[in-house]
Design a protein around this motif. Structure first.
Motif, mmCIF file in Angstrom:
data_model
loop_
_atom_site.group_PDB
_atom_site.id
_atom_site.type_symbol
_atom_site.label_atom_id
_atom_site.label_comp_id
_atom_site.label_asym_id
_atom_site.label_seq_id
_atom_site.Cartn_x
_atom_site.Cartn_y
_atom_site.Cartn_z
ATOM 1 N N ASN A 1 2.975 -5.383 -7.567
ATOM 2 C CA ASN A 1 1.527 -5.237 -7.417
ATOM 3 C C ASN A 1 0.904 -6.616 -7.508
ATOM 4 N N SER A 2 0.113 -6.979 -6.514
ATOM 5 C CA SER A 2 -0.471 -8.315 -6.449
ATOM 6 C C SER A 2 -1.981 -8.241 -6.299
ATOM 7 N N SER A 3 -2.662 -9.093 -7.039
ATOM 8 C CA SER A 3 -4.117 -9.271 -6.915
ATOM 9 C C SER A 3 -4.386 -10.765 -6.844
ATOM 10 N N THR B 1 -7.660 -10.067 -2.461
ATOM 11 C CA THR B 1 -6.602 -9.351 -1.767
ATOM 12 C C THR B 1 -5.789 -8.560 -2.777
ATOM 13 N N ASP B 2 -5.614 -7.277 -2.509
ATOM 14 C CA ASP B 2 -4.788 -6.417 -3.350
ATOM 15 C C ASP B 2 -3.684 -5.817 -2.490
ATOM 16 N N SER B 3 -2.483 -5.791 -3.025
ATOM 17 C CA SER B 3 -1.370 -5.271 -2.237
ATOM 18 C C SER B 3 -0.329 -4.622 -3.134
ATOM 19 N N ASP B 4 0.400 -3.688 -2.537
ATOM 20 C CA ASP B 4 1.544 -3.039 -3.163
ATOM 21 C C ASP B 4 2.729 -3.207 -2.229
ATOM 22 N N THR B 5 3.838 -3.719 -2.765
ATOM 23 C CA THR B 5 5.022 -3.984 -1.966
ATOM 24 C C THR B 5 6.226 -3.278 -2.566
ATOM 25 N N PHE B 6 6.949 -2.531 -1.730
ATOM 26 C CA PHE B 6 8.166 -1.842 -2.138
ATOM 27 C C PHE B 6 9.338 -2.455 -1.379
ATOM 28 N N THR B 7 10.384 -2.798 -2.116
ATOM 29 C CA THR B 7 11.531 -3.458 -1.505
ATOM 30 C C THR B 7 12.831 -2.776 -1.934
ATOM 31 N N LEU B 8 13.667 -2.463 -0.949
ATOM 32 C CA LEU B 8 15.018 -1.977 -1.194
ATOM 33 C C LEU B 8 15.969 -3.132 -0.940
ATOM 34 N N GLY B 9 16.779 -3.486 -1.949
ATOM 35 C CA GLY B 9 17.600 -4.674 -1.837
ATOM 36 C C GLY B 9 19.061 -4.449 -2.179
ATOM 37 N N LEU B 10 19.895 -5.334 -1.647
ATOM 38 C CA LEU B 10 21.329 -5.326 -1.906
ATOM 39 C C LEU B 10 21.802 -6.757 -2.116
#
Length: 326
Positions: free
Chosen positions: A181-183, A199-208
């Protein structure tokens, strides 16, 4: 490990673009997000350049719990030599064994609980700091949490909170899901003048992440990340004879791939690639190399060079520092 550094003029240009609403800043841990994010991530990596740590296979301690690094990072296009010093420290709750594995990866491959922090900006017109930690269960499930702040003297401020859950499915590999979560924003309003944006954002990441030992060389480390982001930008500018308000948002997704080939346990060469699914013109290639030079039983000098293969970006980033493990 890919680490970028940019000239002071390039950093100033990126901040001006953000002020004018041409990009929004959403630093992530290891991948680019959008064309707008593409430049902001370079700014983030410029600050974070040179964090890699190495130790000597010949004289280094076999194990450690404290890992501290002081580096100086700069870019070849900085004519005034305006680089920056970075300080990084991490404590591992169990001893980290350094035998027969790349020293750059010993912390990751230890799969043990840890906590650490980072600071950059001494003598600069910005401050960057972060704290984060990881807790590893006996079942090899793990959870991570972190906070990152970037603040400039001209009023810009960015706060990022991250939460990650994952699983070490063998001794050298993991899969995880990350949420950030970024502000970020600024407010330079004064008497009769309004200049602010957020700016407000939500980022979802699937990683390996996976390291594979090889017979003909030490080994290779792979990383792959797919990210999806939802962001919202609100801005208000009001000066004599001009007024503007803007509020818009969008979603975007990107994939990032990286590989580091370890020629020895001390020396690696790496390449990374990022692709924006919402803008096929927004792809990025980077190459880098890392090395260390042992000094004493627990101290080493560390070096890194990196460059972006984009024809619009000149020069290369570099860093040098001292690492202590004990």
């Amino acid at each position: 490990m890919v680490k970028l550094a940019f000239s002071k003029e390039r950093v100033d240009h990126l901040i001006n673009d953000w002020v004018n609403g041409n990009l929004h800043i959403q630093p992530t841990l290891s991948c680019f997000i959008t064309r707008k994010e593409h430049d902001s991530k370079k700014l983030h990596l410029a600050i974070l350049a040179g964090l890699s740590v190495l130790a000597s296979p010949a004289i280094a301690n076999n194990s450690y719990q404290h890992d501290a690094t002081l580096t100086y990072a700069d870019h070849s296009e900085n004519d005034d030599g305006s680089g920056t010093f970075n300080v990084n420290y991490r404590y591992y709750f169990s001893e980290v064994n350094q035998n027969n594995k790349p020293y750059l990866l010993t912390g990751i491959l230890s799969q043990t609980s840890n906590i650490g922090g980072y600071y950059s900006g001494v003598g600069e017109d910005y401050d960057v700091y972060s704290v984060n930690g990881e807790y590893v269960l006996e079942s090899k499930w793990f959870i991570k949490a972190g906070y990152h702040n970037f603040e400039t003297d001209n009023g810009f401020d960015s706060d990022n909170y991250s939460l990650t859950g994952g699983y070490y499915f063998n001794n050298t590999s993991s899969v995880y899901l990350e949420y950030i979560n970024s502000s970020s924003g600024y407010d330079n309003s004064g008497t009769g003048v309004i200049e602010k944006s957020s700016t407000d954002s939500d980022t979802f990441t699937l990683g390996l992440q996976s390291y594979m030992p090889l017979e003909w060389t030490t080994g290779i480390n792979f990383e792959a990340r797919y990210s999806y982001q939802d962001y919202q930008i609100d801005s208000h500018f009001q000066v004599p004879d001009f007024s503007s308000k803007r509020s818009d948002g969008d979603t975007t997704s990107m994939i990032a791939l990286a590989a580091d080939l370890f020629i020895t346990n001390s020396w690696s060469v790496g390449m990374s690639y990022a692709y924006d699914f919402d803008n096929s013109d927004n792809d990025n290639w980077d190459i880098s190399t890392d090395y260390y030079l042992p000094i004493t039983n627990s101290i080493a000098a560390v070096f890194a060079i990196n460059t972006n293969l984009d024809s619009d970006i000149d020069g290369f980033g570099y860093s040098a520092g001292i690492n202590g493990r004990f």
